[in-house]
Design a protein around this motif. Structure first.
Motif, PDB file in Angstrom:
ATOM      1  N   ASP A  12       0.911  -1.054   0.106  1.00  0.00           N
ATOM      2  CA  ASP A  12      -0.079  -0.036   0.299  1.00  0.00           C
ATOM      3  C   ASP A  12       0.878   1.354  -0.011  1.00  0.00           C
ATOM      4  O   ASP A  12       1.951   0.958   0.819  1.00  0.00           O
ATOM      5  N   PRO A  33      -4.977   4.373   2.794  1.00  0.00           N
ATOM      6  CA  PRO A  33      -3.572   3.700   1.338  1.00  0.00           C
ATOM      7  C   PRO A  33      -3.923   3.932   0.243  1.00  0.00           C
ATOM      8  O   PRO A  33      -5.266   3.135   0.468  1.00  0.00           O
ATOM      9  N   PRO A  35      -4.057   1.195  -2.587  1.00  0.00           N
ATOM     10  CA  PRO A  35      -3.572  -0.524  -2.796  1.00  0.00           C
ATOM     11  C   PRO A  35      -2.814  -0.815  -4.225  1.00  0.00           C
ATOM     12  O   PRO A  35      -2.244   0.197  -5.308  1.00  0.00           O
TER      13      PRO A  35
END
Length: 89
Positions: A12, A33, A35
């Motif tokens: 991430d 975050p 991915p």
């Protein structure tokens, strides 16, 4: 302006912060975050008031990347408002 980016890494991507080269430029960044394979945006708003002429602004982005800091920049030519010179604004 909007800078779109893609996480090409294996973990991430976390953007910790973003700072501009002056107070007339305000960046925003994703708080969640990103991915691997995902995309995100750094949005930058520039206030051109009293900034007639050529302007180059830089935004430094801090993230869990190598290197930890990355920069984006833009250049804009702000036209002078003729009404402002006449005291109409």
């Amino acid at each position: 302006h909007v800078y779109t980016f893609k996480n090409t890494g294996n973990v991430d991507l976390q953007v910790f912060s973003a700072s501009a080269s002056c107070g007339c430029t305000v960046p925003s960044y994703p708080e969640k975050p990103i991915p691997p394979g995902g995309t995100g945006e750094i949005r930058v708003v520039f206030n051109s008031k009293n900034k007639a002429g050529s302007n180059t602004k830089t935004v430094t982005v801090y993230a869990n990347t190598q290197p930890e800091t990355n920069t984006v920049s833009f250049k804009v030519n702000v036209l002078e408002n003729p009404n402002q010179k006449k005291g109409l604004l």
